[in-house]
Design an enzyme around this catalytic site. Structure first.
Site, PDB file in Angstrom:
ATOM      1  N   SER A  16       3.292 -12.106  -5.204  1.00  0.00           N
ATOM      2  CA  SER A  16       4.172 -13.168  -5.679  1.00  0.00           C
ATOM      3  C   SER A  16       3.397 -14.157  -6.558  1.00  0.00           C
ATOM      4  O   SER A  16       2.726 -13.750  -7.492  1.00  0.00           O
ATOM      5  CB  SER A  16       4.803 -13.845  -4.467  1.00  0.00           C
ATOM      6  OG  SER A  16       5.854 -14.631  -4.838  1.00  0.00           O
ATOM      7  N   ASP A  46      13.379  -6.533  -6.023  1.00  0.00           N
ATOM      8  CA  ASP A  46      12.778  -7.841  -5.773  1.00  0.00           C
ATOM      9  C   ASP A  46      13.529  -8.919  -6.553  1.00  0.00           C
ATOM     10  O   ASP A  46      13.683  -8.795  -7.773  1.00  0.00           O
ATOM     11  CB  ASP A  46      11.311  -7.787  -6.222  1.00  0.00           C
ATOM     12  CG  ASP A  46      10.528  -9.033  -5.849  1.00  0.00           C
ATOM     13  OD1 ASP A  46      11.135 -10.029  -5.405  1.00  0.00           O
ATOM     14  OD2 ASP A  46       9.293  -8.994  -6.007  1.00  0.00           O
TER      15      ASP A  46
END
Ligand SMILES: *[C@@H]1O[C@H](CO)[C@@H](O)[C@H](O)[C@H]1NC(C)=O
Ligand SMILES: *[C@@H]1O[C@H](CO)[C@@H](O)[C@H](O)[C@H]1NC(C)=O
Ligand SMILES: *[C@@H]1O[C@H](CO)[C@@H](O)[C@H](O)[C@H]1NC(C)=O
Ligand SMILES: *[C@@H]1O[C@H](CO)[C@@H](O)[C@H](O)[C@H]1NC(C)=O
Ligand SMILES: *[C@@H]1O[C@H](CO)[C@@H](O)[C@H](O)[C@H]1NC(C)=O
Ligand SMILES: *[C@@H]1O[C@H](CO)[C@@H](O)[C@H](O)[C@H]1NC(C)=O
Ligand SMILES: *[C@@H]1O[C@H](CO)[C@@H](O)[C@H](O)[C@H]1NC(C)=O
Length: 586
Positions: free
Chosen positions: A214, A494
């Site tokens: 991330s 995602d």
């Protein structure tokens, strides 16, 4: 924003009936409901503390091997004296001032010649990353390469603070580049306790590999390209290398991947609710809010923000049921539930005058939509409304105006808020007109960005810009960032996909995937699904086994390159630099 606090979340999940949202997931809502966040956070802490005392129960069944021991006992936290500032624009209180930056390591797989693998714990408490030393990516790569795994906590998170409080001025040492320098300085100078006989100096004696997921994934990518002589290779997982102010695309992977029936219902309900609110009727709006159990939420935007809360759980899905959440499925099951035999009743709609009805966005299949309108409302009533205890006003719980608090303890929401307000953006909200939206059109960057003014009043030394300076991030390559021995691993489902190099809006989301520049998309994967692993002896699902095998393969090839380069350097006896090496080995 970004990550699963695997330990805390799963501790909380096992212990009680699954709460509908975690404190962490509230950070993925369009606007932060801070009061609720604090409540959930303290509940989760109490729950975790209770469980920690009671670990025998949790260890049963082997599902959650990593909770059966207190993390601190197996991997004690160590501290590194880190420089408060690496940037002359922000001088530290005195020359070379340092603060205590926490880290954890595991050298049990170490073999001479092996790498150091640094895992950046990003915008969370580093202790939450310990499971990755024990049975996740650090163990997997450590075993495969004879490497040492290290988890390094990020400045301004967990317990690694260079300041005493989080006032605006005190946040001046917090930016992405400072924290990248932290990692480089750490890699250049760390001496691991008990391993004094090894020379682990990055780049010279030992290859360092950088892993992050991330935001930390973006940092891994930037670290490799900005400090190529320090970090030999990097795996950037779900790496959000592109900062974006109006990040409405957060909901696109959800809309495209979740059950179509559920998403259609949600889009139609959202449009209907928007058109009802647009009538701006002092009679109708309270009725609508009341129908969802939120009669006392004054602001229309706060009301629709509350309706968006269940979507925060999409990001928490994981292939390992012990780590992930099934709450999104439960939400969709409720929304698409057609077992109710009675026709849905939405009494207040029948009271609308015909003129008002004409202005509504009525769905293609009104019966179905009305059905889900009532099940949506029932779901919100049952799962969202009770998050607010009866003795508190709904405006206190679901309001988005109050962002006070300077104590270090506030870091869980405040440090990242400062980072997105100054550099990253990522205000999530409604899709532009013409694109179906899972959330209300009232959720604009102006609304979700209020936090930047309210949480960070101008200081004497610094002020938060009117709009985040995303150039500070995007100057490092954005969607097109590419470097030898830099791997990108993403998940096709995602919610952060559109900020990664696999974004459908990138110039080339289908780059060639090579050992030198791996470029991998986990089909059906969500947020950095390669980071967690299973206890030895358990079998991963095929797509995860496959990505882990691929990571082992390319990292081993980078290690062969390192050793070959050592011989090459040795044989010609000269210094070199990355440019030459890259030229030779590309
Ligand atoms: C600060 O650190 C630098 C680099 O290690 C060193 O050269 C310098 O002497 C230090 N200054 C002081 C005042 O300690
Ligand atoms: C925050 O810390 C700074 C120095 O570290 C201090 O000067 C300031 O008064 C503190 N502010 C608050 C609100 O506690
Ligand atoms: C490791 O090697 C580097 C470069 O040769 C040297 O500068 C450093 O002092 C050494 N560190 C240790 C702990 O021996
Ligand atoms: C909605 O109505 C209120 C008064 O009831 C008014 O103050 C407000 O400006 C109206 N808003 C819009 C968007 O028309
Ligand atoms: C809404 O406010 C009214 C009047 O203050 C109060 O009686 C009622 O209990 C509140 N409802 C909820 C769900 O908070
Ligand atoms: C679906 O609706 C029925 C009847 O109202 C209810 O009993 C059931 O629990 C609902 N299922 C879900 C998943 O909400
Ligand atoms: C934004 O960041 C870039 C890169 O760091 C910098 O050059 C520029 O001056 C910044 N812009 C503003 C308005 O601060």
């Amino acid at each position: 924003m970004l990550v699963l606090p695997a330990v805390l979340a799963s501790l909380a999940l096992l212990a009680v009936a699954e709460p509908i949202l975690t404190a962490r997931e509230l950070l993925n809502a369009p606007a932060l409901t801070l009061h609720l966040h604090r409540r959930l956070r303290s509940q989760e802490r109490r729950e975790a503390a209770r469980l920690a005392e009671d670990t025998a129960d949790v260890g049963q069944g082997g599902q959650l091997a990593f909770t059966s021991q207190k993390p601190s006992q197996e991997y004690p936290a160590l501290v590194f004296d880190q420089l408060v500032s690496h940037d002359s624009r922000y001088p530290p209180p005195y020359v070379n001032a340092t603060f205590r930056q926490r880290y954890w390591f595991d050298a049990s797989h170490y073999k001479p010649g092996g790498p150091v693998i640094l895992l950046d714990s990003g915008e969370t408490d580093g202790a939450n990353r310990i499971p990755f030393l024990r049975q996740g990516i650090l163990r997997i790569l450590g075993e495969a390469t004879g490497g040492i795994g290290i988890v390094l906590e990020h400045r301004y998170y967990g317990e690694s603070f260079p300041v005493q409080n989080l006032s605006t001025d005190s946040l001046r040492f917090l930016d992405t580049l400072q924290s990248l320098h932290d990692s480089a300085h750490f890699a250049r100078t760390i001496k691991l306790p008990g391993l004094g006989h090894l020379n682990l100096t990055a780049g010279q004696h030992t290859p360092w590999l950088y892993y992050g997921g991330s935001y930390a994934g973006a940092k891994a990518a930037f670290a490799r390209s900005l400090f190529p002589d320090v970090f030999w290779g990097a795996i950037a997982s779900s790496a959000v290398t592109t900062a974006i102010v109006d990040f409405w695309q957060y909901y696109e992977p959800i809309r495209q991947s979740a059950s179509a029936d559920c998403m259609d219902r949600l889009v139609e309900n959202t449009a209907l609710i928007d058109s009802l609110l647009a009538l701006n009727s002092s009679f109708l709006s309270p009725k609508l809010k009341g129908y969802f159990g939120l009669p006392n939420v004054t602001s229309d935007a706060d009301f629709v923000n509350a309706l968006a809360l269940p979507l925060g759980s999409w990001q928490s899905r994981n292939w390992d049921p012990a780590v992930g959440s099934k709450r999104f499925d439960a939400f969709c099951d409720a929304l698409t539930n057609s077992t109710s035999v009675r026709p849905p009743t939405v009494p207040f709609l029948s009271t609308l005058p015909p003129a008002a009805l004409e202005q509504l966005v009525l769905p293609k299949d009104p019966r179905k939509t009305l059905e889900s309108f009532s099940t949506y409302a029932a779901y919100v009533k049952e799962h969202i409304v009770p998050l607010c205890p009866p003795d508190e006003s709904q405006d206190a719980c679901f309001g988005t105006d109050e962002y006070g608090g300077d104590d270090l303890d506030e870091y869980e929401w405040k440090s990242w808020a400062y980072q997105f307000c100054t550099e990253w953006g990522y205000f999530i909200g409604a899709a532009p007109k013409g694109t179906p939206s899972l959330v209300s059109r009232l959720l604009t960057p102006e609304y979700t960005g209020k936090i930047c003014k309210r949480a960070f009043p101008p200081g004497e030394l610094i002020r938060v810009p009117d709009s985040p300076n995303i150039t500070a991030i995007n100057q490092w390559g954005s969607f097109d960032l590419s470097y030898p021995r830099l791997a990108f691993v993403d998940g096709s489902e995602d919610p952060w996909l559109y900020a990664t190099p696999h974004s459908p809006t990138a110039l080339n989301p289908h780059r060639k995937d090579t050992l030198r520049k791996p470029f991998k998309l986990i089909k059906g994967g969500v947020h950095h699904w390669d980071e967690n692993g299973l206890a030895p002896g358990r079998t991963e699902p095929p797509e995860i086994a496959e990505i882990h095998a691929a990571e082992i393969e390319f990292v081993q090839s980078w290690m062969r390159e390192w050793h070959a380069r050592g011989k090459w350097r040795w044989s010609i006896g000269g210094a070199d630099n990355e440019g030459k090496v890259a030229g030779r080995w590309d």
